[in-house]
Design a protein around this motif. Structure first.
Motif, PDB file in Angstrom:
ATOM      1  N   ARG A  69     -49.693  18.786  63.334  1.00  0.00           N
ATOM      2  CA  ARG A  69     -48.652  18.471  63.997  1.00  0.00           C
ATOM      3  C   ARG A  69     -48.703  17.647  64.952  1.00  0.00           C
ATOM      4  O   ARG A  69     -47.979  16.532  65.181  1.00  0.00           O
ATOM      5  CB  ARG A  69     -47.861  19.678  64.635  1.00  0.00           C
ATOM      6  N   GLU A  70     -49.872  17.633  65.557  1.00  0.00           N
ATOM      7  CA  GLU A  70     -50.409  16.574  66.840  1.00  0.00           C
ATOM      8  C   GLU A  70     -50.461  15.424  66.415  1.00  0.00           C
ATOM      9  O   GLU A  70     -50.327  14.379  66.890  1.00  0.00           O
ATOM     10  CB  GLU A  70     -51.516  17.166  67.513  1.00  0.00           C
ATOM     11  N   SER A  71     -50.601  15.167  64.988  1.00  0.00           N
ATOM     12  CA  SER A  71     -51.020  13.839  64.344  1.00  0.00           C
ATOM     13  C   SER A  71     -49.623  13.100  63.717  1.00  0.00           C
ATOM     14  O   SER A  71     -49.791  12.310  63.024  1.00  0.00           O
ATOM     15  CB  SER A  71     -52.011  13.828  63.632  1.00  0.00           C
ATOM     16  N   LEU A  72     -48.537  13.950  63.880  1.00  0.00           N
ATOM     17  CA  LEU A  72     -47.378  13.313  62.841  1.00  0.00           C
ATOM     18  C   LEU A  72     -46.885  12.120  63.555  1.00  0.00           C
ATOM     19  O   LEU A  72     -46.639  11.101  62.628  1.00  0.00           O
ATOM     20  CB  LEU A  72     -46.301  14.234  63.151  1.00  0.00           C
ATOM     21  N   VAL A  73     -46.767  11.820  64.739  1.00  0.00           N
ATOM     22  CA  VAL A  73     -46.209  10.663  65.214  1.00  0.00           C
ATOM     23  C   VAL A  73     -47.163   9.389  64.718  1.00  0.00           C
ATOM     24  O   VAL A  73     -46.926   8.398  64.208  1.00  0.00           O
ATOM     25  CB  VAL A  73     -46.208  10.586  66.653  1.00  0.00           C
ATOM     26  N   THR A  74     -48.619   9.566  64.827  1.00  0.00           N
ATOM     27  CA  THR A  74     -49.520   8.371  64.282  1.00  0.00           C
ATOM     28  C   THR A  74     -49.318   8.312  63.043  1.00  0.00           C
ATOM     29  O   THR A  74     -49.504   7.259  62.201  1.00  0.00           O
ATOM     30  CB  THR A  74     -50.921   9.072  64.687  1.00  0.00           C
TER      31      THR A  74
END
Length: 105
Positions: free
Chosen positions: A34-39
């Motif tokens: 989830r923490e990497s979704l934007v990237t």
């Protein structure tokens, strides 16, 4: 080839893209934390734009060099490579990981 066949192929390509693009975007949360979704979403859009731009140029060069009769099988091979890449992707089976956005209510 007859013009009707080219129209049918263009229609099939558009239909395939209309089905593939949403599925590709829906798969991203299954592939990254989830923490990497934007990237991941940013990289997905960047790579999709870059590939689309380069693919049109490369396909024109292939057709110019090989002709349409040999260029279409080359194009079909790239779709097969994409299918294999999606098939071999490691999909998350961890149902405990929640990638949904928090409920604002």
């Amino acid at each position: 080839p007859p013009l009707a066949i080219l129209y049918a192929l263009a229609c099939a390509l558009a239909l395939g893209g209309a089905l593939f693009a949403p599925a590709r975007l829906a798969a991203i949360p299954q592939l990254v934390a989830r923490e990497s979704l934007v990237t991941a979403n940013a990289l997905d859009q960047l790579s999709a734009s870059l590939v689309a731009t380069l693919a049109w140029g490369a396909s024109g060069a292939i057709v110019a060099l090989l002709g349409p009769a040999r260029g279409l099988p080359v194009d079909a091979a790239t779709f097969l490579a994409s299918l294999l890449a999606v098939t071999w992707a490691r999909w998350s089976t961890d149902t405990a990981r929640d990638n949904t956005a928090p409920n604002p209510l």
